[in-house]
Design a protein around this motif. Structure first.
Motif, PDB file in Angstrom:
ATOM      1  N   ALA A 106       0.817  -1.232   0.000  1.00  0.00           N
ATOM      2  CA  ALA A 106       0.000   0.000   0.000  1.00  0.00           C
ATOM      3  C   ALA A 106       0.842   1.270   0.000  1.00  0.00           C
ATOM      4  CB  ALA A 106      -0.983  -0.004   1.161  1.00  0.00           C
ATOM      5  N   GLN A 107       2.064   1.209  -0.513  1.00  0.00           N
ATOM      6  CA  GLN A 107       2.865   2.418  -0.704  1.00  0.00           C
ATOM      7  C   GLN A 107       2.564   2.940  -2.109  1.00  0.00           C
ATOM      8  OE1 GLN A 107       6.984   2.251   0.994  1.00  0.00           O
ATOM      9  NE2 GLN A 107       6.534   0.076   1.291  1.00  0.00           N
ATOM     10  N   LEU A 108       1.368   3.500  -2.262  1.00  0.00           N
ATOM     11  CA  LEU A 108       0.841   3.787  -3.594  1.00  0.00           C
ATOM     12  C   LEU A 108       1.613   4.881  -4.315  1.00  0.00           C
ATOM     13  CD1 LEU A 108      -2.998   3.531  -2.896  1.00  0.00           C
ATOM     14  CD2 LEU A 108      -1.402   1.743  -3.611  1.00  0.00           C
TER      15      LEU A 108
ATOM     16  N   LEU B  99      -1.049  -2.798 -13.771  1.00  0.00           N
ATOM     17  CA  LEU B  99      -0.744  -2.553 -12.363  1.00  0.00           C
ATOM     18  C   LEU B  99      -0.780  -1.063 -12.046  1.00  0.00           C
ATOM     19  CD1 LEU B  99      -0.092  -3.984  -9.729  1.00  0.00           C
ATOM     20  CD2 LEU B  99       2.340  -3.806 -10.289  1.00  0.00           C
ATOM     21  N   LEU B 100      -0.346  -0.234 -12.989  1.00  0.00           N
ATOM     22  CA  LEU B 100      -0.449   1.209 -12.789  1.00  0.00           C
ATOM     23  C   LEU B 100      -1.911   1.611 -12.657  1.00  0.00           C
ATOM     24  CD1 LEU B 100       0.646   4.074 -12.631  1.00  0.00           C
ATOM     25  CD2 LEU B 100       0.787   4.096 -15.143  1.00  0.00           C
ATOM     26  N   GLY B 101      -2.770   1.055 -13.529  1.00  0.00           N
ATOM     27  CA  GLY B 101      -4.197   1.345 -13.436  1.00  0.00           C
ATOM     28  C   GLY B 101      -4.778   0.936 -12.097  1.00  0.00           C
ATOM     29  N   ARG B 102      -4.399  -0.256 -11.616  1.00  0.00           N
ATOM     30  CA  ARG B 102      -4.897  -0.728 -10.334  1.00  0.00           C
ATOM     31  C   ARG B 102      -4.393   0.155  -9.181  1.00  0.00           C
ATOM     32  NH1 ARG B 102      -6.878  -5.764  -9.530  1.00  0.00           N
ATOM     33  NH2 ARG B 102      -7.372  -4.816  -7.512  1.00  0.00           N
ATOM     34  N   THR B 103      -3.149   0.632  -9.308  1.00  0.00           N
ATOM     35  CA  THR B 103      -2.598   1.511  -8.282  1.00  0.00           C
ATOM     36  C   THR B 103      -3.399   2.808  -8.208  1.00  0.00           C
ATOM     37  OG1 THR B 103      -0.379   0.586  -8.598  1.00  0.00           O
ATOM     38  CG2 THR B 103      -0.520   2.758  -7.552  1.00  0.00           C
ATOM     39  N   LEU B 104      -3.665   3.397  -9.364  1.00  0.00           N
ATOM     40  CA  LEU B 104      -4.452   4.633  -9.399  1.00  0.00           C
ATOM     41  C   LEU B 104      -5.871   4.380  -8.891  1.00  0.00           C
ATOM     42  CD1 LEU B 104      -3.220   5.901 -12.880  1.00  0.00           C
ATOM     43  CD2 LEU B 104      -2.646   6.891 -10.654  1.00  0.00           C
ATOM     44  N   GLN B 105      -6.405   3.238  -9.229  1.00  0.00           N
ATOM     45  CA  GLN B 105      -7.759   2.879  -8.794  1.00  0.00           C
ATOM     46  C   GLN B 105      -7.821   2.769  -7.267  1.00  0.00           C
ATOM     47  OE1 GLN B 105      -9.305  -1.111  -9.937  1.00  0.00           O
ATOM     48  NE2 GLN B 105     -10.820   0.039 -11.134  1.00  0.00           N
TER      49      GLN B 105
END
Length: 326
Positions: free
Chosen positions: A271-273, A296-302
């Motif tokens: 969770a170090q987004l 993974l970038l999309g999921r991070t932003l989400q």
């Protein structure tokens, strides 16, 4: 041939396992072996200040932790059984720990002995630590006790090095490395990628060592092994541990895509987004057609609540790899 013993010095089976390994390596087998001790923790919640063991065993959590080196036995049953076996192995004249002690500094002293004087000095320190804990019933979390052990083993600098904090990070890394390798019992012998768990009879240990000696084993570069261990920790749901092992690789090989991608995954999993986003944006910029990185970038932003920004990257990832639409 290197024999690694992954063990916790507060586990009585470690001392019994040491004696059994020594017998197994007698009669010439040990001439080709180098024995090295590595740290393992059966009781990671041990208090910084030691408490009497009988008092500690009243805490169910402590009893469960201390029983980890003898699965299936109650703490009482384990102590009775191990006392009988210790007597058979010539350990004594009295037997039994008196303290629930944090062994971290003892593991530091053992690691320092290897670095400063090699396996022979390390063995002398291990013997001293185990005897202090199980035979002399001393608190091996005490600097004074460990200083005495170091001097008795011929490691005069040990007490000073402990006071200076030496090998603290090394021991923490080694504990994580053992976890990544799948070490789950004290003691565990590891030889050329093969493992033998528990304080097995000397005959079993000797056969294991002979078999491992015949096994072809191709060593891999240290950096590759560290990367594999970090990935193993991530798969074992320990992303913070993975990042600890990755730190030297990020410092020395920070442009390697595999290292950076594994770090990004660990940032995301812990969770170090902000760090995950930064790393993933750099990776996407270098390889826009890498669907997983974009996903993974999309999921991070989400996860950060930025749905509109995430949608663009997720759509592109799904267009390249339809299974990401599931």
């Amino acid at each position: 041939m290197r024999i690694e013993i992954w063990a916790d010095v507060v586990c009585p089976w470690a001392y019994i396992g040491k004696r059994r390994l020594e017998r197994a390596l007698a009669n010439g087998l040990g001439e080709q072996a180098e024995v090295v001790w590595r740290p393992y923790r059966i009781d990671p919640t041990a208090p910084a200040q030691a408490v009497p063991l009988q008092e500690a065993l009243a805490d169910p959590a402590a009893g469960e932790a201390l029983a980890a080196c003898a699965p299936g036995l109650s703490p009482e049953g384990n102590r009775d059984r191990v006392a009988r076996i210790a007597a058979e192995e010539g350990l004594g004249p009295r037997w039994g720990a008196a303290w629930r002690a944090d062994p971290h500094d003892a593991h530091r002293l053992i690691a320092l002995a290897l670095a400063e004087g090699g396996p022979r000095l390390q063995d002398a320190v291990v013997e001293g630590v185990l005897r202090a804990h199980f035979v002399d019933a001393l608190d091996i979390g005490s600097p004074g006790v460990l200083g005495s052990v170091a001097r008795g083993a011929g490691f005069a600098a040990g007490e000073r090095l402990l006071a200076e904090g030496a090998a603290d990070g090394l021991v923490r890394e080694l504990v994580l490395t053992g976890k990544a390798m799948g070490v789950a019992t004290s003691p565990t012998l590891v030889v050329r990628g093969q493992a033998l768990a528990g304080a097995q009879p000397a005959e079993t240990v000797a056969e294991f060592v002979r078999h491992a000696a015949r096994r072809e084993h191709r060593a891999v570069p240290e950096e590759v092994e560290r990367l594999r261990h970090a990935e193993s920790l991530l798969e074992r749901r320990d992303p913070l541990g993975a990042l600890v092992l990755l730190r030297p690789l990020l410092e020395g090989h920070g442009r390697d895509r595999g290292v950076r991608m594994l770090a990004a995954r660990a940032y995301y999993a812990s969770a170090q987004l902000g760090r995950a986003e930064k790393a993933l944006r750099e990776l996407v910029a270098q390889a826009p057609d890498d669907s997983y990185t974009r996903y993974l970038l999309g999921r991070t932003l989400q996860r950060g609540g930025r749905e509109e920004e995430a949608a663009t990257h997720l759509a592109l990832a799904r267009a390249m790899t339809p299974e990401y639409a599931r």
